[in-house]
Design an enzyme around this catalytic site. Structure first.
Site, mmCIF file in Angstrom:
data_model
loop_
_atom_site.group_PDB
_atom_site.id
_atom_site.type_symbol
_atom_site.label_atom_id
_atom_site.label_comp_id
_atom_site.label_asym_id
_atom_site.label_seq_id
_atom_site.Cartn_x
_atom_site.Cartn_y
_atom_site.Cartn_z
ATOM 1 N N LYS A 265 -1.739 4.852 0.946
ATOM 2 C CA LYS A 265 -2.089 3.515 0.490
ATOM 3 C C LYS A 265 -3.606 3.281 0.540
ATOM 4 O O LYS A 265 -4.135 2.524 -0.278
ATOM 5 C CB LYS A 265 -1.341 2.465 1.313
ATOM 6 C CG LYS A 265 0.174 2.510 1.117
ATOM 7 C CD LYS A 265 0.564 2.345 -0.353
ATOM 8 C CE LYS A 265 2.071 2.281 -0.554
ATOM 9 N NZ LYS A 265 2.454 2.113 -1.969
ATOM 10 N N SER B 121 -0.553 -1.588 0.068
ATOM 11 C CA SER B 121 0.051 -2.075 1.310
ATOM 12 C C SER B 121 -1.042 -2.494 2.278
ATOM 13 O O SER B 121 -2.171 -1.980 2.220
ATOM 14 C CB SER B 121 0.903 -0.971 1.957
ATOM 15 O OG SER B 121 1.310 -1.340 3.263
ATOM 16 N N TYR C 144 1.746 7.561 5.378
ATOM 17 C CA TYR C 144 1.940 6.391 4.520
ATOM 18 C C TYR C 144 0.631 5.627 4.364
ATOM 19 O O TYR C 144 0.236 5.259 3.244
ATOM 20 C CB TYR C 144 3.018 5.480 5.099
ATOM 21 C CG TYR C 144 3.294 4.252 4.267
ATOM 22 C CD1 TYR C 144 4.083 4.321 3.122
ATOM 23 C CD2 TYR C 144 2.749 3.011 4.614
ATOM 24 C CE1 TYR C 144 4.332 3.193 2.349
ATOM 25 C CE2 TYR C 144 2.996 1.880 3.847
ATOM 26 C CZ TYR C 144 3.779 1.983 2.719
ATOM 27 O OH TYR C 144 4.014 0.869 1.954
#
Length: 276
Positions: free
Chosen positions: A165, A148, A161
């Site tokens: 990533k 991401s 998150y």
């Protein structure tokens, strides 16, 4: 050795029952794959998709696998080996997102689950199949890791998150370099770093300046083509590269101002709701 990594290949996809995972599966079938293994925790949805895709004549099978658990990944690989053989292409697509200030994250449900599914699962699965991929030099092999843009730039309300990533990108790039330096050049590793994609996972999020929210078809097309070509990193849209360049050049205090006031990166998750 054939130059086409998909024709007559066995493709394994995690998070395959819907969204981008489903689109990768459809591309694999259309590209002439010999077989496709669909991994998802939603067994019913994966089974329905497998039945639909099998009408094409390709052997498509669904497997219920919770990729947050290493033992389930190991057992899942054994089932695929027994049924279909060793994967030639692995697409580490499964992922979850939790958007909130870090201190509101539940240690198990949010922090540990995110790291297991978004980062560790790809490592565990790849470690299971990589020795056989290395040994078989008869055809090109591919590993596509879905990371991401959040793994390239810090962003409020995305701490865990983003951490998952960043881990994915660091591992994926290191793996690519290791395979090359040890002479295993028939295996190409591609890391895909998209900004927001309208799969529902980021419901409520707003794209930063010059960063439109991509459709799943746009995102999967970019990742798929990069994987076919063995492109090391695919970043979409183009503004992701621009933001990375600014972040690398500007002092942190200046970048914070630009990211917050100009690009609106730091407010992009203010209205995030997710799938609910």
């Amino acid at each position: 050795m054939t130059k086409d990594p998909i024709t007559d290949a066995l493709v394994l996809i995690t998070g395959a029952a819907r969204g981008m995972g489903e689109l990768y599966a459809r591309r694999a079938v259309a590209g002439g794959a010999r077989a496709v293994a669909l991994w998802d925790i939603d067994e019913d949805a994966a089974t329905a998709l497998a039945a639909d895709l099998s009408r094409s004549g390709v052997d498509v099978r669904a497997y219920k696998v919770d990729v947050s658990r290493q033992e389930e990944i190991a057992a899942g690989v054994e089932r695929v080996r027994s049924d279909l053989g060793t994967p030639d292409v692995v697409i580490n697509n499964a992922g979850i997102v939790r958007g909130a200030p870090f201190w509101e994250h539940d240690p198990a449900r949010d922090i540990e689950a995110t790291m297991r599914i978004n980062a560790l699962a790809a490592m565990w699965l790849t470690r299971e199949v990589l020795p056989e991929m290395i040994a078989d030099t008869s055809r090109p092999k591919r590993i596509l890791n879905i990371a991401s843009a959040a793994g390239t730039l810090a962003n409020p309300n995305m701490s865990v998150y983003a951490a998952s990533k960043w881990a994915m990108i660091g591992w994926s790039e290191s793996l690519r370099l290791e395979l090359s330096s040890y002479g295993h050049r028939h295996i190409a590793v591609t890391t895909f770093c998209p900004s927001y994609v309208s799969t529902g996972m980021f419901e409520g999020a707003r794209g930063p300046l010059m960063t439109p929210i991509m459709t799943p078809r746009q995102a999967t097309a970019a990742a798929w083509n990069g994987m076919l070509n063995g492109t090391p990193m695919v970043l979409r849209p183009w503004s992701v590269k621009l933001a990375m360049a600014f972040r690398g050049i500007l002092p942190t205090k200046w970048w914070d101002v630009v990211a917050n006031r100009v690009f609106k990166v730091y407010s992009s998750m203010d209205e995030f709701t997710g799938r609910g």
